[in-house]
Scaffold this motif. Structure first.
Motif, PDB file in Angstrom:
ATOM      1  N   THR A  12       0.842  -1.198   0.000  1.00 57.50           N
ATOM      2  CA  THR A  12       0.000   0.000   0.000  1.00 57.50           C
ATOM      3  C   THR A  12       0.880   1.253   0.000  1.00 57.50           C
ATOM      4  O   THR A  12       2.075   1.163   0.299  1.00 57.50           O
ATOM      5  N   GLU A  14       1.113   3.367   2.139  1.00 57.94           N
ATOM      6  CA  GLU A  14       1.678   3.565   3.489  1.00 57.94           C
ATOM      7  C   GLU A  14       2.803   2.582   3.774  1.00 57.94           C
ATOM      8  O   GLU A  14       3.364   2.586   4.858  1.00 57.94           O
ATOM      9  N   GLU A  17       2.295  -4.201   3.685  1.00 56.27           N
ATOM     10  CA  GLU A  17       2.297  -5.246   2.675  1.00 56.27           C
ATOM     11  C   GLU A  17       1.336  -6.345   3.094  1.00 56.27           C
ATOM     12  O   GLU A  17       1.321  -6.768   4.243  1.00 56.27           O
ATOM     13  N   ARG A 102      -5.294  -3.979  -7.323  1.00 53.83           N
ATOM     14  CA  ARG A 102      -4.555  -3.043  -6.457  1.00 53.83           C
ATOM     15  C   ARG A 102      -5.015  -3.150  -5.010  1.00 53.83           C
ATOM     16  O   ARG A 102      -4.613  -2.365  -4.164  1.00 53.83           O
TER      17      ARG A 102
ATOM     18  N   CYS B  50      -2.498  -2.482  10.730  1.00 52.70           N
ATOM     19  CA  CYS B  50      -1.333  -2.398   9.842  1.00 52.70           C
ATOM     20  C   CYS B  50      -0.045  -2.467  10.673  1.00 52.70           C
ATOM     21  O   CYS B  50       0.900  -3.180  10.324  1.00 52.70           O
ATOM     22  N   TYR B  77      -8.058  -2.097   3.778  1.00 54.27           N
ATOM     23  CA  TYR B  77      -7.450  -1.249   2.751  1.00 54.27           C
ATOM     24  C   TYR B  77      -8.447  -0.983   1.627  1.00 54.27           C
ATOM     25  O   TYR B  77      -8.618   0.156   1.181  1.00 54.27           O
ATOM     26  N   HIS B  81      -9.564   2.872   1.108  1.00 50.17           N
ATOM     27  CA  HIS B  81      -9.032   3.549  -0.077  1.00 50.17           C
ATOM     28  C   HIS B  81      -9.959   3.452  -1.281  1.00 50.17           C
ATOM     29  O   HIS B  81      -9.876   4.274  -2.178  1.00 50.17           O
TER      30      HIS B  81
END
Lengths: 251, 348
Positions: A12, A14, A17, A102, B50, B77, B81
């Motif tokens: 990502t 940030e 992973e 993605r 994360c 995520y 996003h």
């Protein structure tokens, strides 16, 4: 031909992973068969309902059937994948999911396009084109997936991990030995600690003979690097020694 | 550093479970509007997960915990996003009035190319029939067009005069078959863009050949008025819809070829995907209408239905379609361009 990988890693922005486990062609084919069965079953029910229109007009009933079957056979996967986050009933049964390459959420356009292009993948028969495309692609994408930017991944059940995964040691002859524990922690690398933890956590998956050998080698290694006095481990099995070492390393 | 895994799991697990529950709720109801507080909590929990994943990967061993956390982070995520792009509700009217015509105009070059291919095919079909009238049966796939046009017109008009309706009792079935068949052909034209456009070019050209041959046959036989009255009511929508399919296929092919493009293939495909899908959706919608018109209107002939009325209907319909595609959403585009220019000036 690019090298095929079992996992697809996403990093990502940030820097985090994570990875997806790519679905095998066999699982995908099985999901497809389940979906065919679902569409067939659904159509046999819907067709009965549509045929009731025959009371009003037989022409209308047949016209509705022609359009209805087309919409169901083409639209089922599109709407199921869109509404159920990349899953049809077949994919749900086989624990597969269509995801954005993605890692983002699937859009309606992606669901529509990958399914509109399905018939090209199905050419000339039995998904030959799609199969060859998937074999040549490192991420196992058929043509529809390539264009839509999607992947089909396998999602095994992952339950929230339980604490005390290897069990707390009620009695540990090493626990009171501050100097020894400090030495063990200093001399043991994280990789060695992980290996020992793994060896215990996967106890039931290792064959008994191999397990005895593995535990003996590991116990000997830790006794040596920690210079563990004989009297502290006297009478203990290699497995008990290993459990005591892991207990003091991780606690 | 070796972390105490049991303690780590015991401390963090409630947060992971809370994040999992929030993600599950979002998955169950994609349209749910999340309150600000909840959105903040979701983001905080995601960030924490994360960090936990990174810590676990560096310092600890347990693959089960890692796999669980990776799954959680992947889902989080996607939610966080992918929110802005994916969570918009479908707005059929806005799509119809603005989105579709705007997409059409954005890809106008591909449309002109598709139209040129059909025109070249038409000229070829007409020329083929002019030089070799025997080629009619090979060029035209429909048996009812193989005979003499004048005889067909006379037969159709006799039936209309006698009040004989061949399609009676089967109009809805015919309309349904037309919708399905034409939509499949149009989607095929789009999908064959995957062959670097070769398949799309062939389909456009071949349809042009048939169209040109049929038109030539009827015009030479002196049946131009019948032809216009028969083709225009549905053809004024059906042919543009087929061209839209070709346009979508050529847009797809353009992204695959990537001429004068520096972006990677995946980015190029991603950029054209919404327009390709929109063009296909628009074409499918037009074909539903064309199927109804072809079945219920085009098959009626003089004297039951005057050709002038049919031709006028077709022309009005074509004008409306051209106006829609040329003007739909143009005001919004103009406004957005003006806003952009103002913002640029302010920035400078």
């Amino acid at each position: 031909m690019k090298e095929r990988t079992a996992r697809y890693r996403v990093v990502t922005p940030e820097g985090v992973e994570f990875s997806f486990r790519l679905a095998s062609p066999v699982l995908r084919a099985a999901a497809l068969i389940v979906d065919w069965a679902v569409v067939s079953a659904a159509w046999s029910l819907i067709a009965i309902l549509i045929s009731l229109l025959g009371v009003v007009s037989m022409d209308l009933a047949i016209g509705a059937m022609v359009v209805g079957y087309f919409l169901l056979s083409r639209g089922y996967a599109v709407f199921a994948e869109w509404a159920w986050r990349g899953q049809t009933i077949g994919k749900r049964v086989l624990r597969l999911r269509v995801v954005d390459a993605r890692g983002l959420r699937l859009s309606f356009a992606q669901c529509l396009l990958r399914n509109l292009l399905r018939f090209i993948d199905a050419l000339p028969l039995a998904y030959a084109v799609g199969g060859v495309a998937a074999l040549l692609n490192a991420r196992g994408q058929r043509l529809g997936d390539l264009v839509a930017g999607t992947l089909v991944v396998h999602e095994p059940v992952e339950r929230a991990p339980a604490a005390e995964a290897i069990g707390a040691q009620k009695h540990n002859s090493l626990r009171g030995q501050a100097a020894l524990v400090a030495r063990l922690r200093r001399e043991t690398s994280p990789a060695e600690a992980r290996a020992a933890w793994q060896a215990l956590a996967r106890r039931e998956q290792i064959e008994p003979a191999a397990r005895l050998t593995l535990y003996a080698e590991m116990a000997a290694h830790f006794r040596e690097v920690g210079r563990v006095p004989e009297e502290l481990v006297d009478g203990l099995t290699d497995e008990q020694v290993l459990r005591n070492v892991v207990d003091v390393l991780y606690r | 550093m070796i972390i105490n895994l049991d303690h780590f799991i015991a401390t963090e697990r409630p947060r992971w479970e809370r994040l999992e529950a929030m993600l599950r709720r979002l998955a169950e109801d994609p349209w749910r509007e999340m309150p600000l507080e909840e959105a903040r909590e979701l983001e905080a929990l995601y960030q924490r997960a994360c960090a936990d994943l990174a810590r676990l990967r560096t310092y600890a061993a347990d693959p089960g915990t890692r796999a669980y956390l990776e799954g959680l982070v992947a889902r989080g995520y996607g939610e966080i996003h992918g929110q802005r792009a994916a969570r918009r509700r479908l707005r059929p009217w806005a799509w119809l009035a603005r989105g579709f015509p705007q997409a059409f105009r954005r890809r106008l070059g591909a449309f002109w190319l598709a139209l040129a291919l059909v025109l070249v095919g038409s000229i070829f079909g007409a020329a083929a029939l002019a030089f070799d009238p025997e080629a009619k049966e090979v060029i035209m796939p429909f048996s009812h067009l193989h005979g003499d046009p004048a005889e067909r017109v006379a037969e159709e008009e006799r039936r209309a005069l006698d009040g004989e309706d061949r399609g009676e009792g089967a109009r809805a079935t015919f309309a349904g078959q037309l919708m399905v068949h034409n939509t499949q052909v149009t989607l095929t034209a789009m999908a064959l863009g995957l062959t670097w456009g070769i398949g799309t070019v062939v389909i456009m050209f071949y349809n042009g050949v048939i169209l040109g041959a049929v038109c030539f046959d009827y015009v030479v036989a002196g049946q131009s008025v019948f032809l216009a009255g028969w083709l225009l009511p549905h053809g004024s929508v059906e042919i543009p819809a087929m061209l839209l399919g070709g346009q979508a296929g050529l847009v797809l092919a353009g992204a695959l070829v990537g001429r004068r493009e520096r972006r990677p293939l995946a980015a190029r495909l991603r950029a054209v995907m919404p327009d390709v899908v929109t063009l296909c959706g628009g074409a499918a919608l037009l074909l539903i209408w064309a199927g109804i018109i072809e079945s219920y209107l085009s098959q009626h002939h003089e004297p039951a239905l005057p050709y002038a009325a049919k031709i006028a209907f077709g022309l009005v319909q074509l004008a409306a379609l051209v106006w829609w595609l040329a003007r739909g959403g143009a005001a919004e585009e103009k406004r957005a361009a003006a806003d952009g220019a103002r913002a640029e000036e302010a920035g400078a």
